[in-house]
Scaffold this active site. Structure first.
Site, PDB file in Angstrom:
ATOM      1  N   GLU A 104       0.860  -1.192   0.000  1.00  0.00           N
ATOM      2  CA  GLU A 104       0.000   0.000   0.000  1.00  0.00           C
ATOM      3  C   GLU A 104       0.895   1.240   0.000  1.00  0.00           C
ATOM      4  O   GLU A 104       2.026   1.186   0.487  1.00  0.00           O
ATOM      5  CB  GLU A 104      -0.885   0.036   1.262  1.00  0.00           C
ATOM      6  CG  GLU A 104      -1.631  -1.247   1.588  1.00  0.00           C
ATOM      7  CD  GLU A 104      -2.685  -1.667   0.578  1.00  0.00           C
ATOM      8  OE1 GLU A 104      -2.988  -0.888  -0.341  1.00  0.00           O
ATOM      9  OE2 GLU A 104      -3.192  -2.794   0.691  1.00  0.00           O
ATOM     10  N   TYR A 105       0.398   2.343  -0.574  1.00  0.00           N
ATOM     11  CA  TYR A 105       1.225   3.554  -0.573  1.00  0.00           C
ATOM     12  C   TYR A 105       1.345   4.112   0.840  1.00  0.00           C
ATOM     13  O   TYR A 105       0.442   3.879   1.637  1.00  0.00           O
ATOM     14  CB  TYR A 105       0.672   4.620  -1.533  1.00  0.00           C
ATOM     15  CG  TYR A 105      -0.600   5.303  -1.069  1.00  0.00           C
ATOM     16  CD1 TYR A 105      -0.621   6.206   0.000  1.00  0.00           C
ATOM     17  CD2 TYR A 105      -1.819   5.052  -1.712  1.00  0.00           C
ATOM     18  CE1 TYR A 105      -1.783   6.823   0.414  1.00  0.00           C
ATOM     19  CE2 TYR A 105      -2.986   5.669  -1.304  1.00  0.00           C
ATOM     20  CZ  TYR A 105      -2.953   6.548  -0.236  1.00  0.00           C
ATOM     21  OH  TYR A 105      -4.100   7.168   0.181  1.00  0.00           O
ATOM     22  N   GLU A 124       0.317   0.070  -4.581  1.00  0.00           N
ATOM     23  CA  GLU A 124      -1.077   0.500  -4.737  1.00  0.00           C
ATOM     24  C   GLU A 124      -1.153   2.024  -4.732  1.00  0.00           C
ATOM     25  O   GLU A 124      -0.562   2.676  -3.871  1.00  0.00           O
ATOM     26  CB  GLU A 124      -1.879  -0.108  -3.573  1.00  0.00           C
ATOM     27  CG  GLU A 124      -3.234   0.474  -3.318  1.00  0.00           C
ATOM     28  CD  GLU A 124      -3.221   1.606  -2.320  1.00  0.00           C
ATOM     29  OE1 GLU A 124      -3.710   2.686  -2.709  1.00  0.00           O
ATOM     30  OE2 GLU A 124      -2.724   1.468  -1.201  1.00  0.00           O
ATOM     31  N   GLU A 166      -5.923   6.011  -5.433  1.00  0.00           N
ATOM     32  CA  GLU A 166      -6.481   7.340  -5.733  1.00  0.00           C
ATOM     33  C   GLU A 166      -6.550   7.582  -7.241  1.00  0.00           C
ATOM     34  O   GLU A 166      -7.381   8.358  -7.710  1.00  0.00           O
ATOM     35  CB  GLU A 166      -5.641   8.433  -5.045  1.00  0.00           C
ATOM     36  CG  GLU A 166      -4.269   8.734  -5.666  1.00  0.00           C
ATOM     37  CD  GLU A 166      -3.197   7.696  -5.342  1.00  0.00           C
ATOM     38  OE1 GLU A 166      -3.489   6.750  -4.592  1.00  0.00           O
ATOM     39  OE2 GLU A 166      -2.060   7.837  -5.867  1.00  0.00           O
ATOM     40  N   SER A 177      -1.039  10.520  -1.843  1.00  0.00           N
ATOM     41  CA  SER A 177      -2.065  10.344  -2.877  1.00  0.00           C
ATOM     42  C   SER A 177      -2.458  11.699  -3.480  1.00  0.00           C
ATOM     43  O   SER A 177      -2.836  11.776  -4.648  1.00  0.00           O
ATOM     44  CB  SER A 177      -3.289   9.646  -2.303  1.00  0.00           C
ATOM     45  OG  SER A 177      -3.810  10.408  -1.242  1.00  0.00           O
ATOM     46  N   ARG A 178      -2.363  12.768  -2.681  1.00  0.00           N
ATOM     47  CA  ARG A 178      -2.731  14.104  -3.211  1.00  0.00           C
ATOM     48  C   ARG A 178      -1.709  14.561  -4.261  1.00  0.00           C
ATOM     49  O   ARG A 178      -2.068  15.088  -5.313  1.00  0.00           O
ATOM     50  CB  ARG A 178      -2.796  15.139  -2.090  1.00  0.00           C
ATOM     51  CG  ARG A 178      -4.072  15.137  -1.290  1.00  0.00           C
ATOM     52  CD  ARG A 178      -4.001  14.191  -0.153  1.00  0.00           C
ATOM     53  NE  ARG A 178      -5.268  14.152   0.572  1.00  0.00           N
ATOM     54  CZ  ARG A 178      -5.556  13.199   1.454  1.00  0.00           C
ATOM     55  NH1 ARG A 178      -4.722  12.221   1.714  1.00  0.00           N
ATOM     56  NH2 ARG A 178      -6.706  13.215   2.079  1.00  0.00           N
TER      57      ARG A 178
HETATM   58  P1  NAD Z   1      -5.379   0.833   9.884  1.00  0.00           P
HETATM   59  O1  NAD Z   1      -5.046   1.655  11.081  1.00  0.00           O
HETATM   60  O2  NAD Z   1      -6.805   0.487   9.643  1.00  0.00           O
HETATM   61  O3  NAD Z   1      -4.529  -0.524   9.949  1.00  0.00           O
HETATM   62  C1  NAD Z   1      -3.137  -0.569  10.120  1.00  0.00           C
HETATM   63  C2  NAD Z   1      -2.783  -1.963  10.589  1.00  0.00           C
HETATM   64  O4  NAD Z   1      -1.364  -2.133  10.702  1.00  0.00           O
HETATM   65  C3  NAD Z   1      -3.385  -2.249  11.953  1.00  0.00           C
HETATM   66  O5  NAD Z   1      -4.033  -3.488  11.890  1.00  0.00           O
HETATM   67  C4  NAD Z   1      -2.157  -2.291  12.881  1.00  0.00           C
HETATM   68  O6  NAD Z   1      -2.390  -3.198  13.959  1.00  0.00           O
HETATM   69  C5  NAD Z   1      -1.097  -2.813  11.934  1.00  0.00           C
HETATM   70  N1  NAD Z   1       0.268  -2.521  12.344  1.00  0.00           N
HETATM   71  C6  NAD Z   1       0.726  -1.550  13.141  1.00  0.00           C
HETATM   72  N2  NAD Z   1       2.070  -1.616  13.213  1.00  0.00           N
HETATM   73  C7  NAD Z   1       2.463  -2.665  12.467  1.00  0.00           C
HETATM   74  C8  NAD Z   1       3.706  -3.274  12.156  1.00  0.00           C
HETATM   75  N3  NAD Z   1       4.862  -2.774  12.601  1.00  0.00           N
HETATM   76  N4  NAD Z   1       3.705  -4.354  11.346  1.00  0.00           N
HETATM   77  C9  NAD Z   1       2.563  -4.849  10.882  1.00  0.00           C
HETATM   78  N5  NAD Z   1       1.360  -4.306  11.133  1.00  0.00           N
HETATM   79  C10 NAD Z   1       1.304  -3.222  11.916  1.00  0.00           C
HETATM   80  O7  NAD Z   1      -4.752   1.544   8.634  1.00  0.00           O
HETATM   81  P2  NAD Z   1      -5.149   1.324   7.104  1.00  0.00           P
HETATM   82  O8  NAD Z   1      -6.094   2.383   6.693  1.00  0.00           O
HETATM   83  O9  NAD Z   1      -5.487  -0.092   6.863  1.00  0.00           O
HETATM   84  O10 NAD Z   1      -3.767   1.685   6.419  1.00  0.00           O
HETATM   85  C11 NAD Z   1      -2.750   0.712   6.203  1.00  0.00           C
HETATM   86  C12 NAD Z   1      -1.909   1.165   5.035  1.00  0.00           C
HETATM   87  O11 NAD Z   1      -2.727   1.205   3.864  1.00  0.00           O
HETATM   88  C13 NAD Z   1      -1.335   2.561   5.201  1.00  0.00           C
HETATM   89  O12 NAD Z   1      -0.036   2.579   4.691  1.00  0.00           O
HETATM   90  C14 NAD Z   1      -2.215   3.426   4.330  1.00  0.00           C
HETATM   91  O13 NAD Z   1      -1.508   4.529   3.782  1.00  0.00           O
HETATM   92  C15 NAD Z   1      -2.579   2.447   3.213  1.00  0.00           C
HETATM   93  N6  NAD Z   1      -3.819   2.800   2.527  1.00  0.00           N
HETATM   94  C16 NAD Z   1      -5.001   2.722   3.179  1.00  0.00           C
HETATM   95  C17 NAD Z   1      -6.168   3.054   2.493  1.00  0.00           C
HETATM   96  C18 NAD Z   1      -7.524   2.960   3.149  1.00  0.00           C
HETATM   97  O14 NAD Z   1      -8.522   3.233   2.446  1.00  0.00           O
HETATM   98  N7  NAD Z   1      -7.639   2.597   4.396  1.00  0.00           N
HETATM   99  C19 NAD Z   1      -6.100   3.472   1.170  1.00  0.00           C
HETATM  100  C20 NAD Z   1      -4.870   3.523   0.531  1.00  0.00           C
HETATM  101  C21 NAD Z   1      -3.731   3.175   1.231  1.00  0.00           C
END
Ligand code: NAD
Length: 276
Positions: free
Chosen positions: A81-82, A108, A111, A160-161
């Site tokens: 993921e980014y 990924e 956006e 993403s922006r």
């Molecule tokens: P989130 O807070 O919902 O989940 C993050 C997860 O990572 C949690 O389950 C946490 O327990 C776990 N975590 C914490 N430290 C860790 C470690 N050292 N090793 C492994 N896991 C660990 O966050 P999210 O929204 O799922 O975001 C996760 C990634 O996805 C980020 O990098 C975010 O930029 C990217 N992302 C998310 C979205 C979205 O729509 N949520 C969209 C694009 C990109």
């Protein structure tokens, strides 16, 4: 059949699990999570398992580069993921490693698949080069995303922006950048100048409880680019996943090039440097 290990089971990790469950050519082989309902493995075991072909890095931003690097070194294809990394240099090393190991490293950038971006891209194509304007964007920021140690400087966590601006108007450089922070809110303002001409300001505000909102006001050569109604799309994580699978199986291209990913990471780094 590709067997997938997922690292991080938050919103993104769980969206990946749902997308995997909908496909007959992918199988979930294990999950690393601090959350007991889904965690099945330890990281080292998962990346070394002969039962796993690919690792999805869905953890907090700080962990991406190290986890993606370890998985590539263990011979797995990686979907990350980014942002891929919190520095341009780390991202270059990861692409080099993927190349050396002949593995797919897919980043990924959903956006770029979103309905609003598709609508803006279509509008921007008719309007020509930007002259000047503002892309104003606001988002909630709570938990780890508000913590710069785990999320990176806002130009990385909000990459993403920058990616959307470069997608619409082409490669850019940073003319100026400023950052201010209060207890509840962070604001990043960066002026981008595009290589093909024109400029646009990114005004990115985030804070506890702020609803997601965006406003585009960009004067272009043949008219104004304004906020548009999103075009319909397929679910974004599932669409991204399909690109990843086609890259592995058919050698297909991603919807965003490695070069573009690196360009945008250097903009994020330049903004961070100018704000320090
Ligand atoms: P989130 O807070 O919902 O989940 C993050 C997860 O990572 C949690 O389950 C946490 O327990 C776990 N975590 C914490 N430290 C860790 C470690 N050292 N090793 C492994 N896991 C660990 O966050 P999210 O929204 O799922 O975001 C996760 C990634 O996805 C980020 O990098 C975010 O930029 C990217 N992302 C998310 C979205 C979205 O729509 N949520 C969209 C694009 C990109």
């Amino acid at each position: 059949m590709l067997r997938v290990g997922i690292v991080g089971a938050g919103r993104a990790g769980r969206a990946r699990m749902r997308a995997i469950a909908e496909r007959s050519d992918l199988e979930l082989a294990g999950v690393i999570s601090s959350q007991e309902d889904v965690g099945t493995h330890q990281f080292e075991d998962l990346i070394r398992s002969p039962e796993v072909d690919c690792i999805f890095v869905c953890s907090v931003n700080l962990a991406h580069a190290e986890q993606a690097g370890a998985a590539l070194a263990a011979g797995k294809h990686v979907l990350c993921e980014y942002p891929l990394a919190l520095s341009h240099a780390d991202a270059v090393r990861l692409f080099d490693l993927a190349h050396e190991r002949n593995r797919v490293l897919h980043v990924e950038h959903i956006e770029l698949l979103s309905g609003s971006q598709l609508a803006l891209r279509r509008a921007a194509q008719d309007l020509g080069r930007p002259v000047e304007g503002v892309y104003h964007t606001e988002a909630n920021s709570e938990g780890w995303i508000a913590d710069m140690r785990l999320a990176g400087f806002p130009s990385f966590s909000g990459i993403s922006r920058l990616s959307r601006l470069v997608d619409l108007f082409g490669p850019a450089g940073i003319e100026s950048a400023a950052f201010e922070e209060s207890e509840d809110e962070q604001r990043l303002v960066a002026d981008l100048r595009f290589v093909n001409g024109g400029s646009c300001r990114l005004d990115y505000r985030r804070g506890r409880g702020l609803p997601r909102r965006e406003d585009w006001r960009v004067r272009c050569e043949r008219g104004d680019l304004r906020t548009v109604s999103p075009l319909p799309t397929q679910p974004l994580f599932a669409t991204d996943l399909d690109f990843f699978v086609r890259r592995i199986n058919d050698g297909a291209e991603s919807y965003v090039s490695d070069e573009r990913i690196l360009d945008v990471l250097s903009l994020a780094e330049e903004i961070q440097d100018r704000c320090r």
